[in-house]
Design an enzyme around this catalytic site. Structure first.
Site, short mmCIF file in Angstrom:
data_model
loop_
_atom_site.label_atom_id
_atom_site.label_comp_id
_atom_site.label_asym_id
_atom_site.label_seq_id
_atom_site.Cartn_x
_atom_site.Cartn_y
_atom_site.Cartn_z
N CYS A 191 -10.50 10.73 -5.40
CA CYS A 191 -10.81 10.74 -6.82
C CYS A 191 -12.01 11.61 -7.14
O CYS A 191 -12.17 12.07 -8.27
CB CYS A 191 -11.02 9.32 -7.33
SG CYS A 191 -12.30 8.40 -6.45
N ASN A 249 -5.87 6.32 0.27
CA ASN A 249 -6.57 7.54 0.72
C ASN A 249 -7.80 7.27 1.58
O ASN A 249 -8.16 8.08 2.43
CB ASN A 249 -6.93 8.43 -0.48
CG ASN A 249 -7.77 7.71 -1.51
OD1 ASN A 249 -7.78 6.49 -1.60
ND2 ASN A 249 -8.50 8.47 -2.30
N GLU A 294 -12.29 1.41 -10.22
CA GLU A 294 -12.57 2.80 -9.84
C GLU A 294 -11.26 3.56 -9.99
O GLU A 294 -10.30 3.32 -9.25
CB GLU A 294 -13.07 2.87 -8.39
CG GLU A 294 -14.44 2.24 -8.18
CD GLU A 294 -14.89 2.32 -6.74
OE1 GLU A 294 -14.18 2.95 -5.92
OE2 GLU A 294 -15.94 1.75 -6.42
#
Length: 498
Positions: free
Chosen positions: A300, A168, A266
Site C-alpha cells: 500500500c 502481501n 489500513e
C-alpha cells in the site's frame, strides 16, 4: 514443521511434505467443524503444493471468539511487564527462526529472500516496541474542581480484537496487530489471507512457545464470507483491526458502526513522489525505484506516481529506466534476484489490464511490462516492472491503486501544480518529495493530504512511528507507535473524594 537446513531455500523446499494444518483455538490445533480444507501452492512454482488449511465456518469463528472472550477475563489482569516479557520472548523467537520463516514466506507469497528476512526482522522490532508499551500504559492525574477530590484518567484494555490481515506482508502485518493487542491486555482472533496462511500457522507456534496463555491468540483460516463476515459481526468482538482494500474497509466500518465496535483500518494508497530539483538524479531515481517495486509493487505504501516538473522529466525518466534495468526478476531462492513473482496469475492479469487501460487512455509504455514465461518463469506470475509516461492526472492509472509493479510519470509545469496533482486522488497514505529547498519541503509536508510524508527518500516507515493514512487510505487510530493505545484501550475517568 520442517526446519530450515544448510542447503538453502531450494533444497529446503525439496524436503517439504505437505501437511494439513488446523485452526489454532484455545491453545489447540483443531479441525474445522465443516470438515473441508484447501491447499496453497508455491508462488514461484504453482505446481508445487506447500500445505493445506481449514476452510472454516461460522461455528469455528464462534468457538474462537468465545475462547478469546474467556481468556480476556484473566489476561487483562496480567501486569503489563509480564505481558511484555512474553512479547520480548516472541521477538527473540522470530529472529531465531528467521531462515525458516523467510523460506515459508517467500514460498507462499513470492517476495525475495532478502525482503522476507527484512520483514521478519522488522516484525521483531515492532514486537519489542509493543513489549515496551506494556510498561507505559499511562493515565493522568489532574487538579480537581474541589480541594478534596482527585481526578484521574486510566486506560483499560478494549476486549476481544478481530485481526484481519492481507497477503502481501504475512508476518509483519499480523504481528503489527497481535503484539499491541497483547501488550495492552486484549485477546485476539486472527484471520489471515487465504493466499498466505502458512506463515500464520508458524506465528501461532512461536507465540505458544513464547508462553502466551491458551485462548489469548486464536487463528481461524478461511474465506472472507465464511470467516471474515461472522468475525466482524460477532457481538463479543469489541475492535476490528483490518488491513486491505478500501472497498472492504468501508464495508467493515459500516458493520462495526451499527454496534459501536471500534475499527482500525489500513487501506489503499496511490502514493506520489514529487520531484522538483536535486543534485544527483541517480540518487533520486534509486529511491523512487526502490519504493515503487519492493514486494513487486504489491504494497500500500509503494510509490506509484512520479510527479515531476517539465525541465526535469526526461532526465529523471531516463535515470529511473536505468535503475529499473538493474532489477532482476526471478524466484526467491535465485542468486541476486531483486523482484519476485506476483502473488498469483489472477493478480498478474489485473495488473496487465491496467497497462492496457493506461495505453488506451494515451499513456506510453516507456519500459517493461513483459510477461516472463520461458523456462523457470513458466510456473509463476512473473513480469518485468513497467514504466508509463505521458500520463495525465485524470487517467485511471493516475487515480486508481494498481497494486503491482507499474510506475506512472506525470509531467507538471511548476510546484503549485505538482502539489495539486499529488492531492488529486481519493487516497492519502504516504507521499514523498525530492527538493533542495527547505521551505518547499516544509510547505509540501504541511499541504499534502497524506498520513505520512517522506522528504528526500522513499516511503519506508519506522518500527516506532505511527503508521496510517487519511481520506480513503485509513480510518481510526494509526498503527505501530504510541498511537495504538487509542484503539486497543478505552479511557476511564476516576474521581476520588477524601
Amino acid at each position: 514443521m520442517t526446519y530450515a537446513t544448510k542447503t538453502g531455500m531450494s533444497g529446503w523446499l525439496e524436503t517439504i511434505q505437505p501437511k494439513v494444518y488446523g485452526n489454532f483455538i484455545n491453545g489447540e490445533w483443531t479441525e474445522s467443524s465443516g470438515g473441508k480444507t484447501f491447499s496453497i501452492y508455491n508462488s514461484a512454482n504453482n505446481k508445487m503444493e506447500l500445505a493445506s488449511f481449514q476452510d472454516s465456518t461460522e461455528d469455528d469463528v464462534n468457538e474462537a471468539v468465545e475462547a478469546a472472550y474467556k481468556a480476556f477475563k484473566s489476561w487483562s489482569l496480567v501486569p503489563g511487564p509480564d505481558r511484555g516479557a512474553i512479547l520480548y520472548r516472541f521477538a527473540d523467537l522470530l529472529e531465531k527462526n528467521v531462515d525458516e520463516l523467510s523460506f515459508i514466506l517467500s514460498a507462499e507469497q513470492g517476495k525475495t529472500l532478502g525482503e522476507s528476512k527484512g520483514e521478519i526482522f522488522r516484525a521483531a522490532k515492532e514486537a519489542r516496541f509493543c513489549a515496551g508499551e506494556a510498561f507505559r500504559i499511562e493515565g493522568n492525574t489532574l487538579p480537581g474542581e474541589r480541594n478534596n477530590v482527585w481526578s484521574s484518567t486510566v486506560r483499560k484494555p478494549l476486549g476481544v480484537i478481530a485481526a484481519i490481515a492481507p497477503w502481501n506482508f504475512p508476518v509483519v502485518t499480523p504481528v503489527r496487530k497481535i503484539a499491541p493487542a497483547l501488550a495492552y491486555g486484549c485477546t485476539v482472533v486472527y484471520k489471515p489471507a487465504s493466499v498466505t496462511p502458512w506463515t500464520s500457522a508458524r506465528l501461532m507456534e512461536l507465540l505458544d512457545e513464547a508462553g502466551t496463555p491458551k485462548g489469548v491468540v486464536n487463528l481461524v483460516v478461511g474465506s472472507g464470507s465464511r470467516v471474515g463476515n461472522p468475525l466482524v459481526n460477532h457481538p463479543l468482538v469489541k475492535g476490528i483491526s483490518f488491513t486491505g482494500s478500501t472497498a472492504l474497509g468501508v464495508q467493515i466500518n459500516e458493520i462495526a458502526a451499527r454496534r459501536f465496535a471500534k475499527t482500525q483500518l489500513e487501506l489503499g494508497g496511490k502514493n506520489p513522489a514529487v520531484v522538483l530539483d536535486y543534485d544527483d538524479v541517480r540518487s533520486v531515481a534509486k529511491q523512487i525505484v526502490g519504493a515503487a517495486f519492493a514486494c513487486s509493487g504489491q504494497r500500500c505504501t509503494s510509490i506509484s506516481r512520479v510527479i515531476v516538473v517539465k525541465e526535469r522529466k526526461e532526465e529523471l525518466t531516463e535515470a529511473i529506466i536505468s535503475e529499473m534495468k538493474e532489477i532482476k526478476v526471478g524466484a526467491a531462492w535465485e542468486e541476486d534476484v531483486s523482484m519476485g513473482p506476483l502473488v498469483n496469475q489472477q493478480h498478474l492479469k489485473t495488473v496487465l489490464e491496467y497497462l492496457k487501460i493506461g495505453q488506451g487512455e494515451g499513456a506510453r509504455l516507456r519500459y517493461g511490462g513483459d510477461v516472463l514465461t520461458n523456462g523457470l518463469y513458466a510456473d509463476g506470475a512473473y513480469m518485468v516492472p513497467a514504466l508509463l509516461d505521458l500520463v495525465t492526472p485524470e487517467m485511471r492509472v493516475a487515480k486508481e491503486e494498481i497494486f503491482g509493479p507499474v510506475l506512472a510519470i506525470i509531467e507538471v509545469e511548476e510546484k503549485e501544480q505538482a502539489f495539486s496533482v499529488a492531492n488529486d486522488v481519493e487516497y492519502g497514505l504516504a507521499a514523498s518529495i525530492f527538493t533542495n529547498n527547505l521551505s518547499t519541503a516544509y510547505s509540501f509536508a504541511d499541504q499534502v493530504e497524506s498520513g505520512m510524508v517522506h522528504i528526500n527518500h522513499g516511503t519506508a516507515s519506522a518500527a516506532h512511528m505511527p503508521f496510517g493514512g487519511v481520506k480513503q487510505s485509513g480510518f481510526g487510530a494509526f498503527s505501530i507507535g504510541s498511537s495504538n493505545v487509542d484503539f486497543f484501550t478505552e479511557m476511564k475517568v476516576v474521581y476520588f473524594q477524601y
